[in-house]
Design a protein around this motif. Structure first.
Motif, PDB file in Angstrom:
ATOM      1  N   ASP A 137     -11.993   9.172 -11.630  1.00 36.04           N
ATOM      2  CA  ASP A 137     -12.526   9.418 -10.288  1.00 36.04           C
ATOM      3  C   ASP A 137     -11.636  10.326  -9.446  1.00 36.04           C
ATOM      4  O   ASP A 137     -11.720  10.312  -8.216  1.00 36.04           O
ATOM      5  CB  ASP A 137     -12.759   8.094  -9.542  1.00 36.04           C
ATOM      6  CG  ASP A 137     -13.802   7.217 -10.217  1.00 36.04           C
ATOM      7  OD1 ASP A 137     -14.750   7.774 -10.795  1.00 36.04           O
ATOM      8  OD2 ASP A 137     -13.656   5.981 -10.170  1.00 36.04           O
ATOM      9  N   ILE A 138     -10.796  11.132 -10.082  1.00 35.22           N
ATOM     10  CA  ILE A 138      -9.949  12.091  -9.374  1.00 35.22           C
ATOM     11  C   ILE A 138     -10.203  13.475  -9.970  1.00 35.22           C
ATOM     12  O   ILE A 138     -10.095  13.666 -11.177  1.00 35.22           O
ATOM     13  CB  ILE A 138      -8.453  11.738  -9.485  1.00 35.22           C
ATOM     14  CG1 ILE A 138      -8.198  10.353  -8.896  1.00 35.22           C
ATOM     15  CG2 ILE A 138      -7.614  12.774  -8.742  1.00 35.22           C
ATOM     16  CD1 ILE A 138      -8.449  10.247  -7.412  1.00 35.22           C
ATOM     17  N   GLN A 166     -11.568  12.681  -4.348  1.00 41.69           N
ATOM     18  CA  GLN A 166     -11.499  11.293  -4.800  1.00 41.69           C
ATOM     19  C   GLN A 166     -12.889  10.670  -4.695  1.00 41.69           C
ATOM     20  O   GLN A 166     -13.483  10.627  -3.623  1.00 41.69           O
ATOM     21  CB  GLN A 166     -10.495  10.497  -3.961  1.00 41.69           C
ATOM     22  CG  GLN A 166     -10.168   9.131  -4.526  1.00 41.69           C
ATOM     23  CD  GLN A 166      -8.964   8.508  -3.841  1.00 41.69           C
ATOM     24  OE1 GLN A 166      -8.569   8.920  -2.761  1.00 41.69           O
ATOM     25  NE2 GLN A 166      -8.380   7.520  -4.473  1.00 41.69           N
ATOM     26  N   SER A 176      -2.408  16.279  -5.784  1.00 44.99           N
ATOM     27  CA  SER A 176      -3.062  15.109  -6.371  1.00 44.99           C
ATOM     28  C   SER A 176      -2.546  13.879  -5.624  1.00 44.99           C
ATOM     29  O   SER A 176      -1.526  13.944  -4.931  1.00 44.99           O
ATOM     30  CB  SER A 176      -2.764  14.994  -7.872  1.00 44.99           C
ATOM     31  OG  SER A 176      -1.400  14.696  -8.085  1.00 44.99           O
ATOM     32  N   PRO A 177      -3.208  12.726  -5.759  1.00 44.49           N
ATOM     33  CA  PRO A 177      -2.706  11.529  -5.080  1.00 44.49           C
ATOM     34  C   PRO A 177      -1.296  11.150  -5.505  1.00 44.49           C
ATOM     35  O   PRO A 177      -0.489  10.691  -4.682  1.00 44.49           O
ATOM     36  CB  PRO A 177      -3.721  10.450  -5.475  1.00 44.49           C
ATOM     37  CG  PRO A 177      -4.951  11.192  -5.842  1.00 44.49           C
ATOM     38  CD  PRO A 177      -4.481  12.486  -6.428  1.00 44.49           C
ATOM     39  N   GLU A 184     -15.523   7.524  -4.946  1.00 48.19           N
ATOM     40  CA  GLU A 184     -15.639   6.071  -4.819  1.00 48.19           C
ATOM     41  C   GLU A 184     -17.062   5.688  -5.235  1.00 48.19           C
ATOM     42  O   GLU A 184     -18.010   5.821  -4.455  1.00 48.19           O
ATOM     43  CB  GLU A 184     -15.348   5.626  -3.390  1.00 48.19           C
ATOM     44  CG  GLU A 184     -13.929   5.957  -2.925  1.00 48.19           C
ATOM     45  CD  GLU A 184     -13.688   5.552  -1.484  1.00 48.19           C
ATOM     46  OE1 GLU A 184     -14.604   4.923  -0.898  1.00 48.19           O
ATOM     47  OE2 GLU A 184     -12.603   5.859  -0.950  1.00 48.19           O
TER      48      GLU A 184
END
Length: 380
Positions: free
Chosen positions: A350-351, A131, A146-147, A133
């Motif tokens: 952003d993943i 991830q 995955s999230p 940022e």
């Protein structure tokens, strides 16, 4: 007492003890309590021994059976924390837990912090995601699909912070997200990106009998890998072409009966690392070389394609798959050369997913993936 309640009581006791002895913990102490000597004269040690006495005096056969049951039941995080709690009770519990818990190469699980430096599973890849940022220039590595799919089952493994300098870009890698100091016990290493090649540097505190090259006599840092991106001066169409020289892994590791270095503890090993590097540079034990798998051109889609088996869903120049580049003299079977050792790709804003397997470790795979984030205009 039910096994679940028994483990919960051990976990609560372990957390209480860890807070009390936090200032005495060495690297990894946030996960495993430090050894306590019976002859210690400090009040804290005496209290800890008294508190853990009823647990330390359990018969070894019963203790082994308890830990084996806990280890077999908890196969993913956060439940895997119960295994860590067992290792935090006292010395005898920790010793048996270390004997019961296998390396990621054998079981495919990441349990203790040292697992991040041990080779991954031979059978199936260990699935992780990164991830990004952008606001804070940090990159977090989680264990999970995955999230969206993993939810609260995600386990934070490593955190990297991007630091731009005048002549290069560094990614400082730590065990936690709020401490990137080189003097900290949470510091693991860094990815140094000069204009041409990327170098994965690791401290001697994080190495044990690994083959690496000394960088500076004053700063005990060692180059464990070099990542090169081929220049594309003519601007021909196609993805990036990358090459990874893994100084810490011999090429024989992917052969029949080969083994990769597997550290068992965070220790100082300056001299051993120097000797290991000389051994690795011998004619019989050359470093492992990884290259990105060549994609195929899809006429209907008008793009370059690779089979990520559903783990990558967004086209990006950062996507890649790495396979072993073995010489004919190394006698490596063709299926081993075609096996994807590391794949990295984008699935959303952003993943990014990161799946790795033997002989790479989570730290090595994370560092290689970080090199893809930096802009490389002459390589694309």
């Amino acid at each position: 007492m039910p096994l679940k309640s028994f483990v919960r009581e051990i976990g609560n006791m372990s957390k209480k003890f860890t807070k009390k002895e936090k200032h005495e913990c060495r690297r990894g102490g946030a996960y495993i309590a430090p050894d306590s000597s019976p002859l210690s004269s400090t009040a804290g040690s005496s209290t800890a021994l008294t508190e853990h006495g009823r647990w330390a005096n359990l018969p070894p056969e019963l203790l082994l059976d308890i830990i084996q049951r806990v280890e077999a039941r908890e196969t993913c995080w956060p439940g895997r924390g119960d295994v860590v709690a067992c290792a935090s009770v006292c010395r005898s519990w920790r010793q048996i837990t270390k004997e019961v818990v296998k390396t990621p190469e054998q079981c495919g699980f990441l349990t203790f912090p040292i697992s991040l430096k041990q080779p991954g599973s031979r059978d199936t890849p260990i699935e992780c995601f990164i991830q990004r940022e952008k606001a804070t220039s940090t990159y977090r590595l989680y264990m999970g699909l995955s999230p969206a799919l993993s939810g609260n089952l995600n386990k934070l493994l490593l955190v990297a912070k991007k630091v731009r300098r005048a002549t290069c870009t560094d990614f400082v890698i730590s065990l936690v997200g709020n401490d990137f100091s080189r003097s900290s016990n949470n510091y693991v290493g860094k990815l140094n990106q000069p204009p041409k090649d990327s170098l994965v540097r690791s401290t001697n505190r994080s190495l044990q009998k690994t083959h690496s090259r000394p960088v500076s006599p004053r700063k005990p840092m060692f180059i464990t890998a070099k990542i090169s991106y081929e220049l594309n001066v003519l601007r021909t169409r196609g993805p990036r072409r990358m090459k990874c020289d893994m100084y810490s892994i011999p090429a024989s590791a992917i052969g029949q009966g080969g083994t990769a270095p597997t550290p068992t503890a965070f220790t100082n090993c300056n001299d051993e690392a120097r000797l290991g590097f000389k051994t690795l540079k011998s004619a019989q034990n050359v470093p492992l070389v990884l290259r990105n798998k060549a994609p195929r051109w899809h006429e209907q889609l008008q793009c370059w394609c690779l089979n990520f088996k559903g783990r990558v869903t967004v086209a990006s120049v950062k996507n890649f798959q790495l396979v072993a580049a073995a010489e004919p003299s190394q006698n490596v079977a063709v299926p081993e050369q075609e096996k994807v050792i590391l794949q990295f790709g984008k699935i959303g804003k952003d993943i990014f997913t990161m799946d790795y397997r033997y002989p790479l470790s989570a730290l090595q795979a994370f560092a290689i993936s970080l090199s893809s984030f930096d802009t490389k205009p002459v390589c694309e």
